[in-house]
Design an enzyme around this catalytic site. Structure first.
Site, mmCIF file in Angstrom:
data_model
loop_
_atom_site.group_PDB
_atom_site.id
_atom_site.type_symbol
_atom_site.label_atom_id
_atom_site.label_comp_id
_atom_site.label_asym_id
_atom_site.label_seq_id
_atom_site.Cartn_x
_atom_site.Cartn_y
_atom_site.Cartn_z
ATOM 1 N N SER A 92 -4.442 0.315 0.126
ATOM 2 C CA SER A 92 -4.447 0.533 1.616
ATOM 3 C C SER A 92 -3.002 0.599 1.959
ATOM 4 O O SER A 92 -2.369 1.022 2.806
ATOM 5 C CB SER A 92 -5.622 -0.352 2.367
ATOM 6 O OG SER A 92 -6.605 0.474 2.013
ATOM 7 N N ALA A 93 -2.563 -0.878 1.902
ATOM 8 C CA ALA A 93 -1.137 -1.189 2.427
ATOM 9 C C ALA A 93 -0.008 -0.812 1.815
ATOM 10 O O ALA A 93 1.025 -0.232 2.474
ATOM 11 C CB ALA A 93 -1.040 -2.785 2.475
ATOM 12 N N GLU A 151 1.032 2.147 -9.502
ATOM 13 C CA GLU A 151 -0.516 1.816 -9.425
ATOM 14 C C GLU A 151 -1.104 1.936 -10.903
ATOM 15 O O GLU A 151 -0.843 2.743 -11.828
ATOM 16 C CB GLU A 151 -0.876 3.240 -8.791
ATOM 17 C CG GLU A 151 -2.551 3.266 -8.802
ATOM 18 C CD GLU A 151 -3.140 2.097 -8.435
ATOM 19 O OE1 GLU A 151 -4.089 1.544 -9.028
ATOM 20 O OE2 GLU A 151 -2.916 1.320 -7.383
ATOM 21 N N ALA A 152 -1.776 0.939 -11.324
ATOM 22 C CA ALA A 152 -2.421 0.603 -12.597
ATOM 23 C C ALA A 152 -3.355 1.509 -12.876
ATOM 24 O O ALA A 152 -3.601 2.035 -13.976
ATOM 25 C CB ALA A 152 -3.016 -1.035 -12.674
ATOM 26 N N HIS A 190 -14.874 -8.240 1.041
ATOM 27 C CA HIS A 190 -13.782 -8.470 1.953
ATOM 28 C C HIS A 190 -12.862 -9.641 1.482
ATOM 29 O O HIS A 190 -12.660 -10.756 2.112
ATOM 30 C CB HIS A 190 -14.509 -8.784 3.348
ATOM 31 C CG HIS A 190 -15.394 -7.557 4.116
ATOM 32 N ND1 HIS A 190 -16.280 -7.756 5.127
ATOM 33 C CD2 HIS A 190 -15.232 -6.342 3.597
ATOM 34 C CE1 HIS A 190 -16.873 -6.834 5.114
ATOM 35 N NE2 HIS A 190 -16.342 -5.957 4.521
#
Length: 545
Positions: free
Chosen positions: A13-14, A34-35, A472
């Site tokens: 997201s970030a 990105e893995a 979360h």
């Protein structure tokens, strides 16, 4: 060796927000590592597809937590997105900012310009709110579409009426002036499709020539020259793939998330010496707080059997499923176009009389015990209730020096007494909500925790044996002044004691917020982009409360 101005580790997201905002400047060059793979998988884009991606190792790290003091020896699954969009590509799509006090607390802990008035402009900037809204609080021209539920199940209507009948008011917008009350959830779904951070921010930005995105690129360590981070080592194609390096002329930005960011710091010799040295990792920069402070929401899910009404359990099976597929495909509606939790309720446990400290969700469905995301065969409905701001804290530590080994994740749910009291109060309120008069025509019996559970000790035992994560996790690279040795980044998200290195994701939260985390994580990305570019922050928005 390739060099970019900025290297972002993680397209969650970030990371997606950062890549989009930084690449707006054509003078900058940005590389995103990105893995996981691209977000091509169709189950990512069908809202109900979360049931499938929940267990899909192709797009999910599928971590596992260590047994804790109140998990009855269970290893609770800890899903995290491993694809473009990160967890926003596999989550429940709920958009929930939290309370103003959450961010004011961050500021009170020494983080300048992180109070609610300071972050509200960033929340407004990132969203395109569809539907009735208060323009003081909501944005309407941002990249991220936020909509209301377009399919109101009769059980949801009865649940809301029941909440009102016991004194919980309706709230037209829990992301505006107050969070308290009951309402349908707001979600990042548009025209029946998921709106991930990749779809809203990264994909449009990938058309720019100054942005490079590499998938299947698993970061293995940071490259340090003295006290400056100058690049990232990564493997292309997994543990047996080829090794590569990429350099950052300006900064490396970790956006791997609450588990992966501290893991990469520790692998690089940045973290607690007592964690690194036993694994044979040279301590290059001792920061005792890296990985320490983990918080998560821990939710018992109360269920009841349903009569006189079809629930989602039956609606997505057999011939009925074909009808739901048709509704989704042709109209973007029906059961497949919804969030897993459809109604939100924010209320008091009694422990915090001045503000809500419980978050409860309702869905006209129920899930098999110990198998999150797998629907039961019988008609059912569920209320999940959790403490919004837990005090208990855990940690994320390396299991080994192998960058492909999953980290040790210990959340320490309910270690603090206040957390136990609040969760018990939430279970009692969940039972009350399921037994209101408006739900009586459909309520057959309580399935869990069961009618024999009545004392505090019995409720606590039930929670211990069956409660689950709400997905979360936060607070493992805490933001705060260097005077506290356990803080990892300053209020501009720069790693204490190092140059050229920031952390920008949910791990920097100093304390858990009273909400799902995706909205706040996107906001952190928005604010970080201004900090990194040296742009003046928007004027704070000070509103009467």
């Amino acid at each position: 060796m390739e060099t970019f101005d900025y290297v972002i580790v993680g397209a969650g997201s970030a990371g997606c927000v950062l890549a989009a905002r930084l690449s707006e400047d054509p003078k900058l060059s940005i590389c995103v590592l990105e893995a996981g793979p691209s977000d091509w998988h169709p189950y990512i884009h069908i809202p109900a597809g979360f049931i499938k991606t929940f267990y899909d190792k192709n797009v999910n790290w599928l971590y596992s937590q260590e047994p804790g003091p109140y998990t009855a020896g269970r290893r609770i699954v800890a899903p995290r997105g491993k694809t473009l969009g990160g967890s926003s590509s596999i989550n429940g799509m709920v958009f929930n900012r939290g309370q103003a006090l959450d961010y004011d607390t961050w500021a009170q802990l020494g983080n300048r310009n992180w109070g609610y008035a300071d972050v509200l402009p960033y929340f407004k900037r990132l969203e395109n709110r569809v539907g009735d809204s208060d323009s003081d609080y909501r944005g309407t021209d941002g990249p991220l579409t936020v909509t209301d539920i377009n399919w109101k199940h009769p059980l949801c209507e009865a649940f809301i009426d029941g909440a009102v009948s016991i004194g919980i008011p309706r709230n037209p917008d829990y992301n505006a002036s107050t969070q308290e009350g009951v309402s349908y959830s707001q979600r990042t779904i548009a025209r029946g499709r998921r709106v991930s951070a990749a779809g809203a921010f990264l994909k449009p930005a990938m058309k720019r020539s100054n942005l490079t995105v590499r998938t299947g690129a698993h970061a293995t360590s940071l490259i340090l020259e003295g006290k400056r981070c100058v690049g990232v080592r990564y493997n292309k194609g997994g543990a047996n793939g080829s090794a590569h390096e990429v350099r950052a002329g300006k900064e490396v930005i970790l956006a791997g998330g609450t588990y992966n960011s501290p893991q990469l710091l520790q692998l690089s010799g940045i973290g607690p010496a007592d964690v690194l040295m036993p694994l044979g990792i040279e301590v290059k920069h001792e920061l005792p707080g890296v990985g320490i402070g983990l918080q998560d929401h821990y939710a018992p899910r109360s269920t009841a059997r349903v009569k006189n009404m079809r629930t989602i359990n039956e609606q997505v099976r057999g011939v009925s499923l074909l009808g739901e597929i048709a509704k989704w495909f042709f109209a973007g509606t029906g059961a497949l176009a919804q969030t897993p939790t459809m109604v939100y309720c924010f209320w008091h446990s009694g422990e915090s009389p001045d503000r809500s400290d419980l978050q409860l969700t309702f869905t006209p469905a129920s899930y098999k015990e110990g198998e999150q995301g797998k629907l039961e065969d019988e008609p059912g409905m569920t209320v999940a209730g959790w403490q919004q701001r837990p005090e208990s804290r855990g940690y994320v530590k390396l299991r080994s020096a192998d960058p492909f080994a999953p980290p040790i994740i210990q959340t320490n749910y309910l270690a603090e007494e206040i957390d136990r009291r609040t969760v018990i109060a939430g279970m009692r309120l969940s039972r009350k909500l399921l037994r209101t008069d408006p739900l009586k025509p459909y309520y057959e019996r309580e399935d869990w925790p069961g009618p024999d559970v009545n004392t505090d000790d019995e409720f606590l035992h039930a929670a211990t044996t069956r409660a689950q994560t709400t997905f979360h996790p936060a607070c493992t690279c805490i933001m705060g002044p260097a005077s506290n040795r356990m803080n990892v980044v300053d209020d501009e998200l720069r790693v204490h004691g190092l140059q050229g290195l920031r952390v920008v994701d949910a791990s920097v939260m100093p304390r858990m917020i009273s909400a799902n985390l995706n909205a706040a994580t996107l906001m952190i990305g928005e604010k970080a982009a201004d900090l990194i570019r040296g742009k003046a922050a928007p004027e704070p928005i000070v509103l009467a409360r």
